[in-house]
Design a protein around this motif. Structure first.
Motif, PDB file in Angstrom:
ATOM      1  N   UNK A  81       0.832  -1.210   0.000  1.00  0.00           N
ATOM      2  CA  UNK A  81       0.000   0.000   0.000  1.00  0.00           C
ATOM      3  C   UNK A  81       0.866   1.260   0.000  1.00  0.00           C
ATOM      4  N   UNK A  82       2.075   1.142  -0.561  1.00  0.00           N
ATOM      5  CA  UNK A  82       2.974   2.279  -0.652  1.00  0.00           C
ATOM      6  C   UNK A  82       3.675   2.646   0.632  1.00  0.00           C
ATOM      7  N   UNK A  83       3.551   1.808   1.675  1.00  0.00           N
ATOM      8  CA  UNK A  83       4.117   2.148   2.990  1.00  0.00           C
ATOM      9  C   UNK A  83       5.417   1.407   3.259  1.00  0.00           C
ATOM     10  N   UNK A  84       6.290   2.049   3.999  1.00  0.00           N
ATOM     11  CA  UNK A  84       7.576   1.497   4.388  1.00  0.00           C
ATOM     12  C   UNK A  84       7.386   0.495   5.532  1.00  0.00           C
ATOM     13  N   UNK A  85       7.883  -0.748   5.407  1.00  0.00           N
ATOM     14  CA  UNK A  85       7.769  -1.703   6.523  1.00  0.00           C
ATOM     15  C   UNK A  85       8.530  -1.208   7.754  1.00  0.00           C
ATOM     16  N   UNK A  86       7.940  -1.385   8.918  1.00  0.00           N
ATOM     17  CA  UNK A  86       8.509  -0.872  10.180  1.00  0.00           C
ATOM     18  C   UNK A  86       8.950  -2.029  11.086  1.00  0.00           C
ATOM     19  N   UNK A  87       9.950  -1.744  11.917  1.00  0.00           N
ATOM     20  CA  UNK A  87      10.428  -2.674  12.941  1.00  0.00           C
ATOM     21  C   UNK A  87      10.452  -1.938  14.275  1.00  0.00           C
ATOM     22  N   UNK A  88       9.784  -2.483  15.290  1.00  0.00           N
ATOM     23  CA  UNK A  88       9.715  -1.846  16.607  1.00  0.00           C
ATOM     24  C   UNK A  88      10.488  -2.669  17.632  1.00  0.00           C
ATOM     25  N   UNK A  89      11.281  -1.983  18.445  1.00  0.00           N
ATOM     26  CA  UNK A  89      11.962  -2.621  19.564  1.00  0.00           C
ATOM     27  C   UNK A  89      11.350  -2.117  20.867  1.00  0.00           C
ATOM     28  N   UNK A  90      10.960  -3.043  21.723  1.00  0.00           N
ATOM     29  CA  UNK A  90      10.371  -2.695  23.016  1.00  0.00           C
ATOM     30  C   UNK A  90      11.456  -2.770  24.088  1.00  0.00           C
ATOM     31  N   UNK A  91      11.618  -1.692  24.831  1.00  0.00           N
ATOM     32  CA  UNK A  91      12.609  -1.634  25.904  1.00  0.00           C
ATOM     33  C   UNK A  91      11.908  -1.647  27.254  1.00  0.00           C
ATOM     34  N   UNK A  92      12.640  -2.063  28.275  1.00  0.00           N
ATOM     35  CA  UNK A  92      12.074  -2.110  29.629  1.00  0.00           C
ATOM     36  C   UNK A  92      12.106  -0.744  30.303  1.00  0.00           C
ATOM     37  N   UNK A  93      13.140   0.050  30.009  1.00  0.00           N
ATOM     38  CA  UNK A  93      13.310   1.352  30.666  1.00  0.00           C
ATOM     39  C   UNK A  93      13.776   2.396  29.654  1.00  0.00           C
ATOM     40  N   UNK A  94      13.610   3.660  30.018  1.00  0.00           N
ATOM     41  CA  UNK A  94      14.094   4.754  29.186  1.00  0.00           C
ATOM     42  C   UNK A  94      15.623   4.709  29.101  1.00  0.00           C
ATOM     43  N   UNK A  95      16.267   4.387  30.218  1.00  0.00           N
ATOM     44  CA  UNK A  95      17.727   4.319  30.232  1.00  0.00           C
ATOM     45  C   UNK A  95      18.241   3.269  29.259  1.00  0.00           C
ATOM     46  N   UNK A  96      17.501   2.157  29.117  1.00  0.00           N
ATOM     47  CA  UNK A  96      17.898   1.114  28.179  1.00  0.00           C
ATOM     48  C   UNK A  96      17.878   1.644  26.745  1.00  0.00           C
ATOM     49  N   UNK A  97      16.881   2.479  26.428  1.00  0.00           N
ATOM     50  CA  UNK A  97      16.805   3.080  25.091  1.00  0.00           C
ATOM     51  C   UNK A  97      18.004   3.991  24.858  1.00  0.00           C
ATOM     52  N   UNK A  98      18.305   4.829  25.861  1.00  0.00           N
ATOM     53  CA  UNK A  98      19.370   5.823  25.703  1.00  0.00           C
ATOM     54  C   UNK A  98      20.750   5.192  25.625  1.00  0.00           C
ATOM     55  N   UNK A  99      21.026   4.244  26.510  1.00  0.00           N
ATOM     56  CA  UNK A  99      22.394   3.749  26.645  1.00  0.00           C
ATOM     57  C   UNK A  99      22.683   2.489  25.844  1.00  0.00           C
ATOM     58  N   UNK A 100      21.623   1.734  25.476  1.00  0.00           N
ATOM     59  CA  UNK A 100      21.865   0.464  24.793  1.00  0.00           C
ATOM     60  C   UNK A 100      21.224   0.391  23.410  1.00  0.00           C
ATOM     61  N   UNK A 101      19.880   0.505  23.359  1.00  0.00           N
ATOM     62  CA  UNK A 101      19.177   0.229  22.110  1.00  0.00           C
ATOM     63  C   UNK A 101      19.520   1.227  21.005  1.00  0.00           C
ATOM     64  N   UNK A 102      19.408   2.527  21.301  1.00  0.00           N
ATOM     65  CA  UNK A 102      19.646   3.515  20.240  1.00  0.00           C
ATOM     66  C   UNK A 102      21.095   3.471  19.729  1.00  0.00           C
ATOM     67  N   UNK A 103      22.108   3.465  20.620  1.00  0.00           N
ATOM     68  CA  UNK A 103      23.479   3.364  20.100  1.00  0.00           C
ATOM     69  C   UNK A 103      23.711   2.099  19.272  1.00  0.00           C
ATOM     70  N   UNK A 104      23.156   0.975  19.731  1.00  0.00           N
ATOM     71  CA  UNK A 104      23.331  -0.277  18.990  1.00  0.00           C
ATOM     72  C   UNK A 104      22.626  -0.225  17.642  1.00  0.00           C
ATOM     73  N   UNK A 105      21.423   0.386  17.610  1.00  0.00           N
ATOM     74  CA  UNK A 105      20.677   0.508  16.360  1.00  0.00           C
ATOM     75  C   UNK A 105      21.407   1.419  15.374  1.00  0.00           C
ATOM     76  N   UNK A 106      21.914   2.541  15.859  1.00  0.00           N
ATOM     77  CA  UNK A 106      22.642   3.468  14.986  1.00  0.00           C
ATOM     78  C   UNK A 106      23.900   2.806  14.416  1.00  0.00           C
ATOM     79  N   UNK A 107      24.572   2.019  15.240  1.00  0.00           N
ATOM     80  CA  UNK A 107      25.774   1.315  14.791  1.00  0.00           C
ATOM     81  C   UNK A 107      25.422   0.283  13.722  1.00  0.00           C
ATOM     82  N   UNK A 108      24.316  -0.447  13.937  1.00  0.00           N
ATOM     83  CA  UNK A 108      23.894  -1.464  12.967  1.00  0.00           C
ATOM     84  C   UNK A 108      23.507  -0.817  11.634  1.00  0.00           C
TER      85      UNK A 108
END
Length: 551
Positions: A81-108
């Motif tokens: 339908x013309x839409x970009x497929x999305x991938x969502x990561x669920x984190x347990x805490x905000x700190x996990x997003x800041x210190x682990x998930x986002x840096x790892x995602x940007x690196x990947x």
């Protein structure tokens, strides 16, 4: 509301609630009609198909890297339908997003962008409920994910998007950390199954192995609950009220308490640590638990998982990030853990069969060997542990009296045995509860065999109520989580000579499972201390009436 309408001269005819989770707490709402269960909806193409990816022995950065690469490989050519497929990561805490998930995602993404140049320039969206991290612009972007203009492809969430999030262009979800709520795993991972476009697409669920096991448990529980509500459509399930036969049965158990005193000992030169990569067979067996494996499961039910053709395994061990130890850093790390002088530790390491340099070579292949093998082995060379064992006798109730007069369980109709179902002369041998609900045919078969066995004086089925309703449990240390857990054996019976036997019925393929063996080890300790016996019997033996080994 219905009473008010009645006084006004009208009435409620029906109330329709279109929801996938018709629950209040753990209770299913009454008179709910199911048109399609989860499996039926997938089979009929009302939802996406699903592939579950479980990862063993992985770290968060590795998990993100592998999941993102897999997702892009599967969806890079899709624009439903013309839409970009999305991938969502669920984190347990905000700190996990800041210190682990986002840096790892940007690196990947930095690594993968040359391979997938169609990745948007700013593909990451963060929605964590914190204004410092989630701006109003990002909230607007979150609300317009299901549009052709959305360029956000990777969504990082904390406590968002679980219930009621209808994002049809979501093609994948990832959950690495084990959340506090098990149902969260089910809620979060099923978000990517909404259908989109004319064809039936596939959603990809990326989980740590622990979360994959939790998901399978929750799916089984969910299907079981759904079956309960379909009683009027030939369901084989029945909700049963279980009452305690008074007076409650009590037995005496001895709990074992162990303490250890540490004592230094003389170091023995030439000791072998046990790390020899040249011994291919032993080395392969040793490192098996440290390999990074991906298990892909096509389909969502236990039957799907049982079909070998639905499952594939991929070895990603070479992708693991490892610390490269030098001789100096290796000695320093060991000394830090053992709290000894580095010079002392270096001398001890040099005196081993492998030598310091040989050990460095081994642990640089698998860092985990340092903490799981080398340090514990050296500790045992430096110290002796003198154990002290104490036993305390307790009188425990096989079942506690329920506060509302009965317990309630759901069971297959063909696995329910009531007090009135047995001969009058056999009733006194068993039934500390007025009804037994068995989980399997082997359990039920061994119950009948032991009930009719002349050498058995008393017989109790203790494996039915396992959520604090009984004090007859055995605490053990789970070898996976290293936490103390409670285990409820299946049966307890008394022989005519007054000796007691604790019995566990186990599927043949689970006998050697490490958790099962841990339960067995602790159960045997309690049994011996209490003057009892502990026996484990294969389900196949129980089904074939081969129970004489228990006598």
């Amino acid at each position: 509301m219905a009473a008010s309408l009645n006084r006004a001269g009208t009435r409620v005819v029906a109330c329709y609630n279109f929801t996938g989770t018709p629950y209040v707490g753990h209770d299913v709402l009454p008179e709910v009609v199911y048109a399609y269960g989860l499996k039926d909806a997938i089979d009929k193409a009302y939802l996406k198909k699903v592939v579950l990816h479980g990862y063993t022995n992985t770290r968060s950065d590795e998990f993100i890297d592998i999941a993102v690469e897999s997702f892009l490989k599967e969806t890079s050519s899709l624009r439903p339908e013309g839409m970009l497929p999305k991938l969502a990561f669920f984190a347990s805490t905000i700190d996990e997003v800041k210190t682990e998930l986002r840096p790892a995602l940007e690196k990947a993404l930095e690594r993968l962008r040359p391979l997938y140049p169609n990745i948007p320039s700013e593909p990451i969206l963060v929605n964590v409920g914190d204004e410092k991290l989630t701006t109003n612009d990002e909230i607007r972007e979150f609300n317009r994910l299901d549009t052709e203009n959305s360029k956000k492809q990777f969504i990082l969430l904390v406590n968002k998007g679980r219930e009621g999030w209808n994002c049809r262009s979501l093609f994948g979800v990832g959950l690495f950390r084990e959340p506090k709520s098990k149902v969260f795993v089910l809620q979060a991972t099923m978000r990517c199954l909404r259908s989109i476009g004319e064809a039936q697409h596939t959603g990809h669920v990326y989980l740590s192995n622990d979360n994959l096991e939790t998901l399978n448990e929750e799916l089984l529980q969910n299907f079981r609950i759904s079956a309960e509500e379909l009683q009027n459509t030939a369901s084989d399930k029945e909700r049963v009220q279980i009452r305690v036969t008074e007076p409650p049965v009590t037995i005496k158990l001895k709990r074992v308490r162990k303490t250890y005193t540490m004592r230094e000992k003389q170091i023995t030169p030439g000791v072998a640590i046990g790390l020899d990569p040249t011994d291919k067979e032993k080395w392969s067996e040793l490192i098996e638990r440290y390999r990074l494996l991906e298990i892909q499961q096509s389909g969502i039910t236990a039957a799907d998982a049982a079909q070998a053709s639905n499952n594939q395994t991929f070895d990603h061990t070479l992708r693991r990030e490892k610390r490269e130890f030098s001789r100096l850093s290796f000695v320093a790390e060991v000394a830090r853990y053992l709290n000894r002088s580095p010079l002392q530790i270096e001398k001890l390491l040099d005196s081993t069969k492998e030598g310091t340099d040989g050990l460095v070579t081994a642990i640089n292949q698998f860092n985990e060997l340092l903490y799981d093998i080398v340090i514990p082995r050296l500790f045992s060379e430096l110290y002796d542990l003198d154990p002290k064992e104490e036993t305390e006798e307790h009188e425990v109730e096989l079942i506690k009296l329920p506060p509302n007069g009965y317990y309630e369980v759901t069971a297959s109709k063909d696995k329910i045995v009531r007090l009135g179902d047995v001969k009058e002369e056999e009733r006194g041998k068993s039934f500390h509860l007025d009804t037994y609900c068995f989980d399997s045919n082997p359990e039920q078969q061994i119950f009948w065999d032991l009930l009719r066995e002349q050498k058995v004086k008393k017989l109790y089925f203790t494996g039915m109520l396992t959520h604090g309703q009984s004090d007859f449990f055995i605490q053990y240390i789970d070898p996976d989580s290293h936490t103390v857990r409670s285990y409820y054996p299946d049966f307890l019976f008394e022989r005519q000579d007054g000796t007691f036997v604790i019995v566990e019925v186990k599927a043949d393929n689970q006998i050697e499972d490490v958790v099962v063996q841990a339960k067995k080890e602790f159960a045997q300790q309690i049994a011996v201390a209490s003057g009892m016996e502990y026996r484990m019997i294969k389900a196949s033996d129980a089904s074939n009436h081969a129970y004489r080994m228990l006598m």
